[in-house]
Enzyme design. Sequence first.
Site, PDB file in Angstrom:
ATOM      1  N   HIS A 188       0.822  -1.222   0.000  1.00 23.63           N
ATOM      2  CA  HIS A 188       0.000   0.000   0.000  1.00 23.63           C
ATOM      3  C   HIS A 188       0.854   1.270   0.000  1.00 23.63           C
ATOM      4  CE1 HIS A 188      -3.872  -2.098   1.718  1.00 23.63           C
ATOM      5  NE2 HIS A 188      -3.559  -2.481   0.496  1.00 23.63           N
ATOM      6  N   CYS A 246       6.768  10.161  -8.912  1.00 27.86           N
ATOM      7  CA  CYS A 246       6.588  11.178  -9.955  1.00 27.86           C
ATOM      8  C   CYS A 246       5.650  10.630 -11.029  1.00 27.86           C
ATOM      9  CB  CYS A 246       7.938  11.537 -10.560  1.00 27.86           C
ATOM     10  SG  CYS A 246       7.756  12.704 -11.921  1.00 27.86           S
TER      11      CYS A 246
HETATM   12  P1  OAD Z   1      -7.931  -2.016  10.255  1.00 26.05           P
HETATM   13  O1  OAD Z   1      -8.003  -0.790  11.072  1.00 26.05           O
HETATM   14  O2  OAD Z   1      -9.045  -2.295   9.316  1.00 26.05           O
HETATM   15  O3  OAD Z   1      -7.819  -3.305  11.183  1.00 26.05           O
HETATM   16  C1  OAD Z   1      -6.893  -3.398  12.237  1.00 26.05           C
HETATM   17  C2  OAD Z   1      -7.034  -4.774  12.856  1.00 26.05           C
HETATM   18  O4  OAD Z   1      -6.032  -4.906  13.843  1.00 26.05           O
HETATM   19  C3  OAD Z   1      -8.385  -5.044  13.537  1.00 26.05           C
HETATM   20  O5  OAD Z   1      -8.870  -6.309  13.088  1.00 26.05           O
HETATM   21  C4  OAD Z   1      -8.033  -5.077  15.029  1.00 26.05           C
HETATM   22  O6  OAD Z   1      -8.837  -6.005  15.751  1.00 26.05           O
HETATM   23  C5  OAD Z   1      -6.587  -5.532  14.990  1.00 26.05           C
HETATM   24  N1  OAD Z   1      -5.780  -5.068  16.142  1.00 26.05           N
HETATM   25  C6  OAD Z   1      -5.808  -3.864  16.748  1.00 26.05           C
HETATM   26  N2  OAD Z   1      -4.885  -3.786  17.729  1.00 26.05           N
HETATM   27  C7  OAD Z   1      -4.246  -4.989  17.742  1.00 26.05           C
HETATM   28  C8  OAD Z   1      -3.182  -5.542  18.517  1.00 26.05           C
HETATM   29  N3  OAD Z   1      -2.578  -4.856  19.488  1.00 26.05           N
HETATM   30  N4  OAD Z   1      -2.794  -6.816  18.248  1.00 26.05           N
HETATM   31  C9  OAD Z   1      -3.399  -7.540  17.288  1.00 26.05           C
HETATM   32  N5  OAD Z   1      -4.390  -7.062  16.504  1.00 26.05           N
HETATM   33  C10 OAD Z   1      -4.818  -5.808  16.721  1.00 26.05           C
HETATM   34  O7  OAD Z   1      -6.520  -1.962   9.502  1.00 26.05           O
HETATM   35  P2  OAD Z   1      -6.032  -2.793   8.227  1.00 26.05           P
HETATM   36  O8  OAD Z   1      -6.643  -4.146   8.194  1.00 26.05           O
HETATM   37  O9  OAD Z   1      -4.560  -2.704   8.212  1.00 26.05           O
HETATM   38  O10 OAD Z   1      -5.206   0.995   3.071  1.00 26.05           O
HETATM   39  O11 OAD Z   1      -6.617  -1.934   7.049  1.00 26.05           O
HETATM   40  C11 OAD Z   1      -6.359  -2.333   5.721  1.00 26.05           C
HETATM   41  C12 OAD Z   1      -6.247  -1.120   4.822  1.00 26.05           C
HETATM   42  O12 OAD Z   1      -7.397  -0.298   5.009  1.00 26.05           O
HETATM   43  C13 OAD Z   1      -5.123  -0.174   5.174  1.00 26.05           C
HETATM   44  O13 OAD Z   1      -3.852  -0.599   4.694  1.00 26.05           O
HETATM   45  C14 OAD Z   1      -5.543   1.094   4.477  1.00 26.05           C
HETATM   46  C15 OAD Z   1      -7.052   1.044   4.631  1.00 26.05           C
HETATM   47  O14 OAD Z   1      -7.731   1.262   3.449  1.00 26.05           O
HETATM   48  C16 OAD Z   1      -4.538   2.020   2.497  1.00 26.05           C
HETATM   49  O15 OAD Z   1      -4.185   3.016   3.089  1.00 26.05           O
HETATM   50  C17 OAD Z   1      -4.271   1.833   1.049  1.00 26.05           C
END
Ligand code: OAD
Length: 239
Positions: free
Chosen positions: A110, A118
């Site tokens: 990502h 650029c």
């Molecule tokens: P999310 O915010 O959707 O999910 C975070 C996950 O981490 C949740 O399932 C929580 O339960 C878990 N979590 C939180 N704290 C934790 C801990 N201490 N230990 C273990 N698990 C924990 O974030 P992502 O799945 O990364 O894309 O989101 C995916 C994408 O959504 C991101 O990369 C972003 C966004 O669109 C872009 O920016 C392109």
Amino acid sequence: MSKHYNNIVVLTGAGISAESGLATFRSSNGLWNNHRVEDVATIDAFERNPEYVHAFYNDMKPELLKAKPNPAHLALAELEHKYDGKVTVVTQNVDTLHEKAGSEKVLHIHGQINQAVCLNCGRVLETWDDVDTQTVCPHCKIAGMMKPNIVFFGESLLCMDEVEKLLRTCDLFVSIGTSGVVYPAAGFVQTAKYFGADTIEFNLETTSNNYLFDKHIFGKSSQTVPEFAAELLKTKNEA
Ligand code: OAD
């Protein structure tokens, strides 16, 4: 004792960085900082109002620059360097905490907060300084064509040829701290499983694609991941 694996792929999401003080995306005070996704994270938004989008990512930089890796990032770096097998991190995170922890095989599907690309020559500028609509590309010297090297909704993921190969050849696929709702990353487990890998998920809670994992390890990743890495390091390659 855990089984030994030769080729481990670890997919990480915002949850692994939560204990470094970075908000996850889908928590109440999520990383988009109360901005609408449509205003800051889509290619249309960037084309409509590049100043606003640049400012949003510039504002994020100091916090991400200051953040320190937590025991989960450190354990993965140690695993990569000490394990008798290949360990690759595929991260959805735009922070650089895996690199700060010492991981070297990291694929940022990502993008990265400390990069701009650029749109004229396609080359990448690495910087923690602000980038804006006046920034000159250091490679082709054209001004005003830099875009944050963040994959917006509506764009293709980065490094996907390499990721696809890894998913087809890994024997263990691990997912840490991702809600599994954003595709294509949410579908990686399916590919890895189809090609025969064991699959393990680390999260605080049950996720939407949890049925695709063979095993779930619930808890804070700063605790569960170091324990898991320590177990893997005890295993031997018997081949
Ligand atoms: P999310 O915010 O959707 O999910 C975070 C996950 O981490 C949740 O399932 C929580 O339960 C878990 N979590 C939180 N704290 C934790 C801990 N201490 N230990 C273990 N698990 C924990 O974030 P992502 O799945 O990364 O894309 O989101 C995916 C994408 O959504 C991101 O990369 C972003 C966004 O669109 C872009 O920016 C392109």
